[in-house]
Design a protein around this motif. Structure first.
Motif, PDB file in Angstrom:
ATOM      1  N   LEU A 196       0.806  -1.178  -0.065  1.00 52.43           N
ATOM      2  CA  LEU A 196      -0.008   0.041   0.097  1.00 52.43           C
ATOM      3  C   LEU A 196       0.918   1.172   0.180  1.00 52.43           C
ATOM      4  CD1 LEU A 196      -2.768  -0.989   2.814  1.00 52.43           C
ATOM      5  CD2 LEU A 196      -2.816  -1.099   0.290  1.00 52.43           C
ATOM      6  N   ASP A 197       0.283   2.260  -0.830  1.00 52.94           N
ATOM      7  CA  ASP A 197       1.146   3.449  -0.647  1.00 52.94           C
ATOM      8  C   ASP A 197       0.258   4.290   0.052  1.00 52.94           C
ATOM      9  OD1 ASP A 197       2.198   6.074  -1.246  1.00 52.94           O
ATOM     10  OD2 ASP A 197       2.204   6.037  -3.233  1.00 52.94           O
ATOM     11  N   LEU A 198       0.491   4.703   1.310  1.00 53.45           N
ATOM     12  CA  LEU A 198      -0.271   5.400   2.110  1.00 53.45           C
ATOM     13  C   LEU A 198      -0.508   6.834   1.668  1.00 53.45           C
ATOM     14  CD1 LEU A 198       0.363   3.710   5.643  1.00 53.45           C
ATOM     15  CD2 LEU A 198      -1.282   3.234   3.841  1.00 53.45           C
ATOM     16  N   PRO A 213      -5.160   7.021  15.483  1.00 52.15           N
ATOM     17  CA  PRO A 213      -4.180   7.901  15.671  1.00 52.15           C
ATOM     18  C   PRO A 213      -2.939   7.426  14.808  1.00 52.15           C
ATOM     19  CG  PRO A 213      -5.220   7.798  17.849  1.00 52.15           C
ATOM     20  CD  PRO A 213      -5.804   6.725  16.829  1.00 52.15           C
ATOM     21  N   MET A 214      -2.762   5.974  15.030  1.00 47.40           N
ATOM     22  CA  MET A 214      -1.367   5.395  14.437  1.00 47.40           C
ATOM     23  C   MET A 214      -1.570   5.563  12.787  1.00 47.40           C
ATOM     24  SD  MET A 214       0.183   1.747  14.826  1.00 47.40           S
ATOM     25  CE  MET A 214      -0.163   1.741  16.748  1.00 47.40           C
ATOM     26  N   VAL A 215      -2.988   5.345  12.341  1.00 50.77           N
ATOM     27  CA  VAL A 215      -3.131   5.261  11.093  1.00 50.77           C
ATOM     28  C   VAL A 215      -2.855   6.776  10.517  1.00 50.77           C
ATOM     29  CG1 VAL A 215      -4.963   5.488   9.233  1.00 50.77           C
ATOM     30  CG2 VAL A 215      -4.710   3.596  10.833  1.00 50.77           C
ATOM     31  N   GLN A 216      -3.431   7.899  11.365  1.00 53.02           N
ATOM     32  CA  GLN A 216      -3.111   9.256  10.747  1.00 53.02           C
ATOM     33  C   GLN A 216      -1.790   9.421  10.868  1.00 53.02           C
ATOM     34  OE1 GLN A 216      -5.385  11.458   9.773  1.00 53.02           O
ATOM     35  NE2 GLN A 216      -6.703  10.106  10.165  1.00 53.02           N
ATOM     36  N   GLU A 217      -0.824   9.157  11.650  1.00 52.32           N
ATOM     37  CA  GLU A 217       0.667   9.112  11.613  1.00 52.32           C
ATOM     38  C   GLU A 217       1.374   8.481  10.532  1.00 52.32           C
ATOM     39  OE1 GLU A 217       2.753   8.183  15.387  1.00 52.32           O
ATOM     40  OE2 GLU A 217       1.278   9.101  16.692  1.00 52.32           O
ATOM     41  N   LEU A 218       0.866   7.523  10.326  1.00 46.40           N
ATOM     42  CA  LEU A 218       1.386   6.654   8.987  1.00 46.40           C
ATOM     43  C   LEU A 218       1.166   7.396   7.630  1.00 46.40           C
ATOM     44  CD1 LEU A 218       0.533   2.876   9.886  1.00 46.40           C
ATOM     45  CD2 LEU A 218       2.599   3.964   9.764  1.00 46.40           C
ATOM     46  N   ALA A 219      -0.100   8.145   7.758  1.00 47.44           N
ATOM     47  CA  ALA A 219      -0.632   8.783   6.418  1.00 47.44           C
ATOM     48  C   ALA A 219       0.080   9.971   6.518  1.00 47.44           C
ATOM     49  CB  ALA A 219      -1.975   9.026   6.617  1.00 47.44           C
ATOM     50  N   LEU A 220       0.611  10.575   7.479  1.00 48.94           N
ATOM     51  CA  LEU A 220       1.377  11.900   7.398  1.00 48.94           C
ATOM     52  C   LEU A 220       2.570  11.594   6.981  1.00 48.94           C
ATOM     53  CD1 LEU A 220       1.378  14.871   8.062  1.00 48.94           C
ATOM     54  CD2 LEU A 220       2.040  14.471  10.578  1.00 48.94           C
ATOM     55  N   ALA A 221       3.268  10.684   7.718  1.00 51.37           N
ATOM     56  CA  ALA A 221       4.675  10.216   7.347  1.00 51.37           C
ATOM     57  C   ALA A 221       4.758   9.849   5.811  1.00 51.37           C
ATOM     58  CB  ALA A 221       5.279   8.860   8.167  1.00 51.37           C
TER      59      ALA A 221
END
Length: 104
Positions: free
Chosen positions: A38-40, A87-95
């Motif tokens: 996946l390309d987040l 919150p972890m999903v949001q951090e991964l998406a931001l990164a």
């Protein structure tokens, strides 16, 4: 005698909500969810990741080997499980959007 019956009934009514709310403590379940392939940074891949999370939450909250008391899935458990990883999903998406995450 009427006073004794009324007092007993009142004590019984006061105890009922506490008995009903005396549910077992929630269990902590850890399930690994892969973001491989996946390309987040892409919205479509974020939807796919969230679908994987929802599937894992359904598996954790409604295991097939559980003795089912009610036929309804435990949606409250699913919502809580999904919210706990958001919150972890949001951090991964931001990164991923900022290029700080390796893409495969």
């Amino acid at each position: 005698m009427k006073t004794l019956i009324a007092a007993t009934l009142a004590v019984g009514l006061l105890s009922a909500p506490q008995i009903a709310l005396a549910a077992p403590a929630p269990q902590t379940v850890n399930i690994a969810i892969s973001a491989d392939g996946l390309d987040l940074s892409r919205a479509s891949d974020m939807r796919r990741l969230r679908n994987r999370i929802a599937d894992a939450a359904a598996e954790a909250c409604d295991p097939a080997d559980r003795m089912i008391v009610t036929p309804m899935p435990d949606y409250q458990c699913r919502r809580a499980a999904i919210a706990s990883v958001e919150p972890m999903v949001q951090e991964l998406a931001l990164a991923a959007r900022s290029g700080k995450m390796a893409r495969r």
